[in-house]
Structure formats: structure tokens, C-alpha cells
Write a protein that holds these residues in place. Sequence first.
Motif, mmCIF file in Angstrom:
data_model
loop_
_atom_site.group_PDB
_atom_site.id
_atom_site.type_symbol
_atom_site.label_atom_id
_atom_site.label_comp_id
_atom_site.label_asym_id
_atom_site.label_seq_id
_atom_site.Cartn_x
_atom_site.Cartn_y
_atom_site.Cartn_z
ATOM 1 N N ARG A 9 0.839 -1.203 0.000
ATOM 2 C CA ARG A 9 0.000 0.000 0.000
ATOM 3 C C ARG A 9 0.873 1.252 0.000
ATOM 4 O O ARG A 9 0.590 2.232 -0.697
ATOM 5 N N TYR A 10 1.957 1.223 0.760
ATOM 6 C CA TYR A 10 2.857 2.371 0.824
ATOM 7 C C TYR A 10 3.461 2.679 -0.547
ATOM 8 O O TYR A 10 3.678 3.827 -0.909
ATOM 9 N N LEU A 11 3.731 1.629 -1.320
ATOM 10 C CA LEU A 11 4.381 1.792 -2.626
ATOM 11 C C LEU A 11 3.407 2.142 -3.742
ATOM 12 O O LEU A 11 3.820 2.259 -4.896
ATOM 13 N N THR A 12 2.118 2.315 -3.428
ATOM 14 C CA THR A 12 1.139 2.649 -4.461
ATOM 15 C C THR A 12 1.554 3.885 -5.237
ATOM 16 O O THR A 12 1.428 3.942 -6.457
ATOM 17 N N TYR A 13 2.045 4.895 -4.542
ATOM 18 C CA TYR A 13 2.518 6.123 -5.185
ATOM 19 C C TYR A 13 4.030 6.262 -4.970
ATOM 20 O O TYR A 13 4.516 7.294 -4.509
ATOM 21 N N ALA A 14 4.750 5.220 -5.323
ATOM 22 C CA ALA A 14 6.188 5.168 -5.049
ATOM 23 C C ALA A 14 6.952 6.295 -5.727
ATOM 24 O O ALA A 14 7.865 6.883 -5.140
ATOM 25 N N ASP A 15 6.605 6.631 -6.970
ATOM 26 C CA ASP A 15 7.329 7.684 -7.683
ATOM 27 C C ASP A 15 7.133 9.033 -7.010
ATOM 28 O O ASP A 15 8.090 9.802 -6.832
ATOM 29 N N GLU A 16 5.879 9.326 -6.646
ATOM 30 C CA GLU A 16 5.603 10.606 -6.001
ATOM 31 C C GLU A 16 6.270 10.688 -4.632
ATOM 32 O O GLU A 16 6.828 11.716 -4.256
ATOM 33 N N ARG A 17 6.238 9.602 -3.879
ATOM 34 C CA ARG A 17 6.859 9.606 -2.555
ATOM 35 C C ARG A 17 8.384 9.626 -2.658
ATOM 36 O O ARG A 17 9.066 10.089 -1.738
ATOM 37 N N HIS A 192 0.899 16.880 -6.521
ATOM 38 C CA HIS A 192 0.788 15.525 -7.029
ATOM 39 C C HIS A 192 -0.536 15.368 -7.773
ATOM 40 O O HIS A 192 -1.610 15.616 -7.210
ATOM 41 N N VAL A 193 -0.467 14.954 -9.013
ATOM 42 C CA VAL A 193 -1.658 14.716 -9.823
ATOM 43 C C VAL A 193 -1.983 13.233 -9.726
ATOM 44 O O VAL A 193 -1.231 12.381 -10.203
ATOM 45 N N LEU A 194 -3.111 12.922 -9.088
ATOM 46 C CA LEU A 194 -3.476 11.544 -8.794
ATOM 47 C C LEU A 194 -4.676 11.117 -9.634
ATOM 48 O O LEU A 194 -5.545 11.919 -9.965
ATOM 49 N N THR A 195 -4.725 9.844 -9.955
ATOM 50 C CA THR A 195 -5.834 9.299 -10.713
ATOM 51 C C THR A 195 -6.381 8.069 -9.996
ATOM 52 O O THR A 195 -5.798 7.583 -9.025
ATOM 53 N N PHE A 201 -7.646 9.252 -0.612
ATOM 54 C CA PHE A 201 -7.827 8.260 0.448
ATOM 55 C C PHE A 201 -6.801 7.140 0.306
ATOM 56 O O PHE A 201 -6.221 6.686 1.311
ATOM 57 N N THR A 202 -6.560 6.692 -0.907
ATOM 58 C CA THR A 202 -5.549 5.650 -1.128
ATOM 59 C C THR A 202 -4.193 6.120 -0.626
ATOM 60 O O THR A 202 -3.452 5.366 0.012
ATOM 61 N N TRP A 203 -3.869 7.385 -0.897
ATOM 62 C CA TRP A 203 -2.583 7.941 -0.447
ATOM 63 C C TRP A 203 -2.492 7.947 1.071
ATOM 64 O O TRP A 203 -1.548 7.401 1.644
ATOM 65 N N PRO A 240 -9.038 19.272 -14.595
ATOM 66 C CA PRO A 240 -8.665 18.845 -15.945
ATOM 67 C C PRO A 240 -7.513 17.842 -15.970
ATOM 68 O O PRO A 240 -7.461 16.966 -16.831
ATOM 69 N N ALA A 241 -6.594 17.961 -14.999
ATOM 70 C CA ALA A 241 -5.435 17.064 -14.983
ATOM 71 C C ALA A 241 -5.675 15.824 -14.129
ATOM 72 O O ALA A 241 -4.933 14.851 -14.212
ATOM 73 N N GLY A 242 -6.707 15.857 -13.302
ATOM 74 C CA GLY A 242 -6.940 14.786 -12.336
ATOM 75 C C GLY A 242 -7.135 15.391 -10.964
ATOM 76 O O GLY A 242 -7.409 16.591 -10.830
ATOM 77 N N VAL A 243 -6.978 14.589 -9.940
ATOM 78 C CA VAL A 243 -7.079 15.082 -8.568
ATOM 79 C C VAL A 243 -5.708 15.600 -8.140
ATOM 80 O O VAL A 243 -4.717 14.864 -8.188
ATOM 81 N N VAL A 244 -5.655 16.864 -7.731
ATOM 82 C CA VAL A 244 -4.383 17.486 -7.346
ATOM 83 C C VAL A 244 -4.270 17.476 -5.826
ATOM 84 O O VAL A 244 -5.138 17.999 -5.119
#
Length: 261
Positions: A9-17, A192-195, A201-203, A240-244
Motif C-alpha cells: 500500500r505504501y508503494l502505491t505512489y512510489a514515484d511521487e513519494r 501531485h496529480v493523482l488518478t 484516500f488511497t494515499w 482537468p489534470a486529475g485530482v491534485v
Amino acid sequence: MSHTWDPQRYLTYADERGRPFVELLARVRAEGPRTVVDLGCGPGNLTALLARRWPGVRITGLDSSAEMVEAATREVEGVRFERRDLREWLEAGGEPVDVLVSNATLQWVPGHLDLLPAMLARVAPGGWLALQVPGNVGEPSHTLRTELAAQAPYAEHTRGAAVPASHDPATYLDALARLGAEVDAWETTYLHVLTGEDPVFTWVSGTGARPTLQSLPDDLRPGFEDELRRRLREAYPPGPAGVVLPFRRVFVVAHKPGAVA
């Protein structure tokens, strides 16, 4: 109140983190260190970057989470990983290290400002201390969780759950400068632009909200999660870009005076 971490779960947004770690490391001007320690190494994906920068160097990753250490040991080669509390490591003393890194960890340690003298003491003369902590506890991603957790029927269970806390860059700069270090401190707010479905919540469910969620009994947790999802969707609507997700982070790099032994 104890809690556990989920490496996947922690690695879900590994690039952003991971981006703040890369930018922190870029300001560490250590040439040819012999020993490097990563305090709070997590699943080891970022500790691996230390091994790439300084190949052949003795690198150790420490984390208090058995789940994180197990994942790091399984996935990363050439680095020694240990399950150990950073306060215990500091109190134990031992041979000073040339580079001491702590990324997104100290915010979970109450009173961590008082640990800075011990941290700098574990750095060899001429060595480097680098730390990064989130500085976004005033944002809805945190405040909405806090407000909901304080309400019935959740409050009696969430009371005592760990929550992150940090200081402004100037506070860390002043504390380390008083110890004689040359300090570079700054802050950056990432957008961070999230999709995906309920991405905020996932973050937070993998980091800041996890201790709160784990403190709840099974019959209350789903309701809490549903309400937190709803509130986060309102606070972070898609554009427009997603959830910021704005995310402020605090960086500190301290160079200890003296020649490297």
C-alpha cells in the motif's frame, strides 16, 4: 497504540513519494563515504538509490517495522537491513557514519527535535546528516481525518493513535546551527496529480491515516472509511489534470565540521 505498515500500500505512489528523497540526496555533497545509514528505510526502494550513488559502500537500512524490513531484505540487494527503532540505535552509540539519512520518518517520533543532537553526534567529522519530513499536517488530508476521529463512536478507539508532526525549516536550521553544523534547510510544495478511485484516500491510508484506521474495530472501520472518502472527495475534486494533492515537505541537510577521518 501500536500499528503495522503495509509495504505494498505504501508503494502505491512510489514515484511521487520518492521524488523528495532524490532531491534531498542531491544536496548531500559526500564524496567517497565509507558508511551510510538510512533511518526509517521503509520497504528499501529508496535505500537502493543510496547503493547506486555510492556503490561498494557499507550501507545499512533500519526500520522498526518488521513488514518493511522483510520487504526491503527481499527486494534490495547489496544493502544490510535491520529491524531496529531509531531511538534505540541512537542511544546505543557506536562508530560514527559518514552519511546519515532520515526520510519521511521523524514525523512519527514524538519530540524528535530533541533527537537532533544525538543524530549529529552519530555523524563522523566532515560527514552529512540529511532529513526530510512532511509539513502538510494543516491540510485537509490530515485535518479531515482528525476531525472525524474525534467524533463518536470513533473517538474512544482513535484516542492515542499515532499522528505525524513536524516543524518549519527554520526550526531545524536553528537547532542544528546551534550544534555547530553548516545547515541548508528549505521547503517545497509538490502538486501531485493523482488518478483512480478516491486517490487521496488511497494515499493517506498507506501513511498518515493508517494508525487511525488500524485503531478502529472491524465493525466501525468501514463506516469511518466511507465517510473519510466522502469528505476527501469534496476537499479534492477532480480537475482537468486529475485530482491534485498539494503536499508540503521540509528538507534539511547539515554538514558536520571537521575533516573526514
